[in-house]
Scaffold this motif. Structure first.
Motif, PDB file in Angstrom:
ATOM      1  N   LEU A 279      -9.795  50.690 -57.340  1.00 25.87           N
ATOM      2  CA  LEU A 279      -9.059  49.404 -57.872  1.00 25.87           C
ATOM      3  C   LEU A 279      -7.624  49.924 -57.194  1.00 25.87           C
ATOM      4  N   ASP A 280      -7.255  50.911 -58.072  1.00 27.75           N
ATOM      5  CA  ASP A 280      -5.738  51.060 -57.824  1.00 27.75           C
ATOM      6  C   ASP A 280      -5.519  52.265 -56.336  1.00 27.75           C
ATOM      7  N   ASP A 281      -6.310  52.388 -56.125  1.00 24.77           N
ATOM      8  CA  ASP A 281      -6.322  52.925 -54.166  1.00 24.77           C
ATOM      9  C   ASP A 281      -6.175  51.912 -53.468  1.00 24.77           C
ATOM     10  N   ILE A 282      -7.461  50.404 -53.372  1.00 32.00           N
ATOM     11  CA  ILE A 282      -6.311  49.651 -52.522  1.00 32.00           C
ATOM     12  C   ILE A 282      -5.236  48.761 -53.303  1.00 32.00           C
ATOM     13  N   GLU A 283      -4.826  48.721 -54.585  1.00 29.53           N
ATOM     14  CA  GLU A 283      -3.479  48.432 -54.260  1.00 29.53           C
ATOM     15  C   GLU A 283      -2.451  49.138 -54.208  1.00 29.53           C
ATOM     16  N   PHE A 284      -2.744  50.594 -54.036  1.00 25.75           N
ATOM     17  CA  PHE A 284      -1.558  51.349 -53.968  1.00 25.75           C
ATOM     18  C   PHE A 284      -1.975  51.258 -52.064  1.00 25.75           C
ATOM     19  N   ARG A 285      -3.059  51.350 -51.192  1.00 29.69           N
ATOM     20  CA  ARG A 285      -2.671  50.185 -50.252  1.00 29.69           C
ATOM     21  C   ARG A 285      -2.045  49.077 -49.282  1.00 29.69           C
ATOM     22  N   LEU A 286      -2.554  48.173 -50.157  1.00 27.24           N
ATOM     23  CA  LEU A 286      -2.115  46.878 -49.914  1.00 27.24           C
ATOM     24  C   LEU A 286      -0.507  46.972 -50.177  1.00 27.24           C
ATOM     25  N   ARG A 287       0.090  47.530 -51.048  1.00 29.73           N
ATOM     26  CA  ARG A 287       1.914  47.365 -51.503  1.00 29.73           C
ATOM     27  C   ARG A 287       2.496  48.519 -50.101  1.00 29.73           C
ATOM     28  N   ALA A 288       1.599  49.785 -49.785  1.00 31.42           N
ATOM     29  CA  ALA A 288       2.081  50.327 -49.115  1.00 31.42           C
ATOM     30  C   ALA A 288       2.442  50.015 -47.462  1.00 31.42           C
ATOM     31  N   GLY A 289       1.120  49.000 -47.463  1.00 34.73           N
ATOM     32  CA  GLY A 289       0.847  48.534 -45.953  1.00 34.73           C
ATOM     33  C   GLY A 289       1.408  47.249 -46.287  1.00 34.73           C
ATOM     34  N   LEU A 290       1.582  46.177 -47.117  1.00 33.95           N
ATOM     35  CA  LEU A 290       2.801  44.676 -46.647  1.00 33.95           C
ATOM     36  C   LEU A 290       4.094  45.044 -46.942  1.00 33.95           C
ATOM     37  N   ILE A 291       4.508  46.151 -47.246  1.00 36.81           N
ATOM     38  CA  ILE A 291       6.028  45.942 -47.529  1.00 36.81           C
ATOM     39  C   ILE A 291       7.040  45.893 -46.677  1.00 36.81           C
ATOM     40  N   GLY A 292       6.093  46.749 -45.300  1.00 36.32           N
ATOM     41  CA  GLY A 292       6.812  46.117 -43.626  1.00 36.32           C
ATOM     42  C   GLY A 292       6.845  44.447 -43.532  1.00 36.32           C
ATOM     43  N   THR A 293       6.493  44.168 -44.173  1.00 36.86           N
ATOM     44  CA  THR A 293       6.522  42.630 -43.496  1.00 36.86           C
ATOM     45  C   THR A 293       7.518  41.914 -45.033  1.00 36.86           C
ATOM     46  N   VAL A 294       7.924  41.786 -45.910  1.00 36.33           N
ATOM     47  CA  VAL A 294       8.729  41.705 -46.749  1.00 36.33           C
ATOM     48  C   VAL A 294       9.779  41.558 -46.134  1.00 36.33           C
ATOM     49  N   GLY A 295      10.020  40.457 -45.401  1.00 30.23           N
ATOM     50  CA  GLY A 295      11.861  41.061 -45.006  1.00 30.23           C
ATOM     51  C   GLY A 295      12.075  40.304 -43.773  1.00 30.23           C
ATOM     52  N   ALA A 296      10.768  40.774 -43.016  1.00 28.91           N
ATOM     53  CA  ALA A 296      11.032  40.597 -42.008  1.00 28.91           C
ATOM     54  C   ALA A 296       9.476  38.992 -41.154  1.00 28.91           C
ATOM     55  N   SER A 297       8.258  39.479 -41.365  1.00 28.29           N
ATOM     56  CA  SER A 297       7.589  38.136 -41.526  1.00 28.29           C
ATOM     57  C   SER A 297       8.536  36.168 -42.074  1.00 28.29           C
ATOM     58  N   ARG A 298       7.754  35.377 -41.165  1.00 22.30           N
ATOM     59  CA  ARG A 298       8.286  34.586 -41.300  1.00 22.30           C
ATOM     60  C   ARG A 298       7.050  33.302 -41.872  1.00 22.30           C
ATOM     61  N   ILE A 299       7.651  32.463 -42.915  1.00 23.02           N
ATOM     62  CA  ILE A 299       6.413  31.349 -42.902  1.00 23.02           C
ATOM     63  C   ILE A 299       6.198  30.442 -42.024  1.00 23.02           C
ATOM     64  N   THR A 300       5.855  31.173 -41.172  1.00 28.17           N
ATOM     65  CA  THR A 300       5.106  30.305 -39.692  1.00 28.17           C
ATOM     66  C   THR A 300       3.415  30.527 -40.124  1.00 28.17           C
ATOM     67  N   LYS A 301       3.242  30.030 -38.599  1.00 23.20           N
ATOM     68  CA  LYS A 301       1.736  30.136 -38.430  1.00 23.20           C
ATOM     69  C   LYS A 301       2.092  31.374 -37.745  1.00 23.20           C
ATOM     70  N   ALA A 302       2.592  31.672 -37.027  1.00 24.59           N
ATOM     71  CA  ALA A 302       2.160  32.838 -36.078  1.00 24.59           C
ATOM     72  C   ALA A 302       2.884  34.120 -37.556  1.00 24.59           C
ATOM     73  N   GLY A 303       4.009  33.904 -38.409  1.00 27.91           N
ATOM     74  CA  GLY A 303       3.656  34.798 -39.763  1.00 27.91           C
ATOM     75  C   GLY A 303       3.185  35.698 -39.891  1.00 27.91           C
ATOM     76  N   LEU A 304       2.560  33.667 -40.467  1.00 24.28           N
ATOM     77  CA  LEU A 304       1.454  34.610 -41.353  1.00 24.28           C
ATOM     78  C   LEU A 304       0.338  34.796 -41.381  1.00 24.28           C
ATOM     79  N   THR A 305       0.244  35.083 -39.622  1.00 23.03           N
ATOM     80  CA  THR A 305      -0.884  34.920 -39.521  1.00 23.03           C
ATOM     81  C   THR A 305      -0.899  36.568 -38.750  1.00 23.03           C
TER      82      THR A 305
END
Length: 384
Positions: A279-305
Motif C-alpha cells: 500500500l505504501d509503494d502504490i501510494e507513492f507511485r500514484l502520487r509521483a505518477g499523477l503529479i504531472g496532471t495537476v495544473g495541466a489536465s482539464r476537467i473535460t472529457k478529454a482531460g479526465l480520460t
C-alpha cells in the motif's frame, strides 16, 4: 522592407518538446536507517545521517578506531543480509542516547522506508517527548502521516529468560509500542547473540514489498537451542502480531527464519508486513505518477480520460508483475461528462459545476491483492 507574405523558409520548423522525457519520481522500497550509540570520537557528528555500503565505511563513519560500537555492530548486521537493502543510513546519537534528536535528523531523508534503534530493547516513556522505542514509534507514525511512509522494526529483549509465562509477559511489556496503523514490526529472538531488530530490518527490506516475510532467512546472529521457542510460544507470539525467529526442522541445514509475517498493530486491515509495504509503494507511485496532471489536465472529457489512462499506466505494470491481481479506475465526473449534456440530471450537472468551481476531482481506485500462502491445511485420508 515590409514582408508582404509569410516566407516559406526554413520550410519545416521543428520545436523540440522534452516534457515527455521527464522521469517519474522513484522511491526505492528498501532504504533503511539504523540509529544508535557510537563513541564520541567517531568521525561523524551526532545526529547526522551517513550512507554506508560495507564494513569499512561503517567503521570509518562510526567506529572507535578499530573497535566496534553499538551502532557499527547493528549496521554490519544489516549489511550481512541477502538480499541486502538498497540503501543503508547510519545515525549516531549523542552520548545521552537522545533518540528524538537523532530521529529528527532523518526527517529530510525522504527515501527512508525502515528505521530501527541499534540494540535498544527498552520501551521507554510516551508523552510530549517520548523515549527509546516509544520515540521510534512516534517518529514513524508522524512521518507516515506527513506522507513519508515508514516502518519501525524493534525486538523483544533477547536476554529475557525462558519461562512458562514468556509470551504473555513480553506482550504485556511491549504493549505500548503497538502501532495503530501497522507501522511497527516486533520480532522475538530469545537468546540472540546480536541485535535481532537490525538483522530483521535488513532482511525484510531486501525483498520487494509484495514478498511475504514468512520463512525468509535472517542472518548474522545465533540462538541457542535452549532459548528457541516452543510451538505454543510461536503460536502465542505470532497470534499477537510478533514475528518469532525460528530454526525449523523442515528446512534442511541450520538457519534462522521468520516464523510469521505480521505487524505489531491494532489495525486488523494492516496486519501483515507485505500489505503495509504494498500500500505504501502504490501510494507513492500514484502520487509521483499523477503529479504531472495537476495544473495541466482539464476537467473535460478529454482531460479526465488522460488522467484515467495515466492511472492505468501506473497500476498496469503492477498487475502484470503479479503484485496485484486486478484493479479498476472510476472517475465519477468523467462518467457524467460522457453523458450528453441534454441527458444529464440536475444532480449530474451540480456535480460537474462543483468539480469545476473547486477544481477538485475524485478518482476511485479498487485493487485486488492476492497475498502469499502462509498456512496450508492438508487433510490426509488413509484407506485400506
Amino acid at each position: 522592407m515590409t514582408t508582404l507574405l509569410q516566407p516559406a523558409f526554413p520550410f519545416v520548423s521543428v520545436v523540440i518538446d522534452t516534457s515527455a522525457l521527464l522521469p517519474v519520481a522513484q522511491r526505492a522500497p528498501g532504504v533503511v536507517a539504523v540509529v544508535g550509540l557510537a563513541d564520541d570520537t567517531a568521525a561523524t557528528p551526532a545526529n547526522t545521517p551517513v550512507v554506508v555500503t560495507d564494513h569499512d565505511s561503517v567503521m570509518a563513519a562510526f567506529g572507535k578506531g578499530t573497535d566496534p560500537t553499538t551502532l557499527t555492530q547493528s549496521l554490519d548486521l544489516v549489511l550481512q543480509q541477502d538480499p541486502m537493502p538498497s540503501k543503508v543510513y547510519g545515525v549516531r546519537t549523542d552520548s545521552t542516547k537522545n533518540y528524538g534528536a537523532a530521529l529528527s535528523s532523518l526527517e529530510a531523508a525522504d527515501d527512508v522506508t525502515f528505521v530501527c534503534l541499534a540494540a535498544e530493547y527498552n520501551v521507554g516513556t510516551g508523552g510530549g517527548t517520548p523515549t527509546n522505542l516509544r520515540a521510534l514509534l512516534a517518529h514513524v507514525e508522524q512521518m507516515s502521516a506527513a506522507g513519508n511512509k515508514r516502518i519501525a522494526v524493534a525486538a523483544i529483549d533477547p536476554t529475557v529468560a525462558k519461562s512458562g509465562t514468556y509470551a504473555t509477559a513480553q506482550l504485556t511489556a511491549y504493549a505500548n509500542v503497538m502501532s495503530d496503523d501497522g507501522r511497527m514490526v516486533l520480532v522475538a529472538a530469545r537468546g540472540a547473540d546480536a541485535d535481532p531488530a537490525a538483522a530483521a530490518m535488513g532482511a525484510i527490506a531486501g525483498y520487494s514489498p509484495s514478498t511475504s516475510v514468512v520463512l525468509k532467512q535472517v542472518r548474522g546472529f545465533h540462538m541457542p537451542v535452549t532459548g528457541q521457542f516452543s510451538p505454543a510460544e510461536i503460536g502465542a507470539l505470532a497470534g499477537a502480531g510478533v514475528i518469532p525467529v525460528i530454526d525449523p526442522a523442515l528446512i534442511p541445514g541450520t538457519g534462522l527464519y521468520f516464523g510469521d509475517g505480521g505487524t505489531f498493530t491494532s489495525d486488523a486491515t494492516r496486519s501483515y508486513v507485505d500489505i503495509v509495504r504494498v500500500l505504501d509503494d502504490i501510494e507513492f507511485r500514484l502520487r509521483a505518477g499523477l503529479i504531472g496532471t495537476v495544473g495541466a489536465s482539464r476537467i473535460t472529457k478529454a482531460g479526465l480520460t488522460s488522467i484515467r489512462m495515466r492511472v492505468e499506466g501506473i497500476l498496469g505494470p503492477l498487475q502484470r508483475a503479479a503484485v496485484i491481481d486486478d484493479f479498476s479506475v472510476q472517475i465519477p465526473v468523467l462518467d457524467i461528462l460522457s453523458i450528453p449534456e441534454s441527458a444529464r440530471s440536475a444532480a449530474d450537472t451540480a456535480t460537474v459545476v462543483t468539480a469545476r468551481s473547486t477544481r477538485q476531482v475524485d478518482v476511485l481506485l479498487s485493487i485486488t491483492y492476492g497475498p502469499a500462502v502462509h498456512r496450508l491445511n492438508v487433510t490426509l485420508a488413509p484407506k485400506f
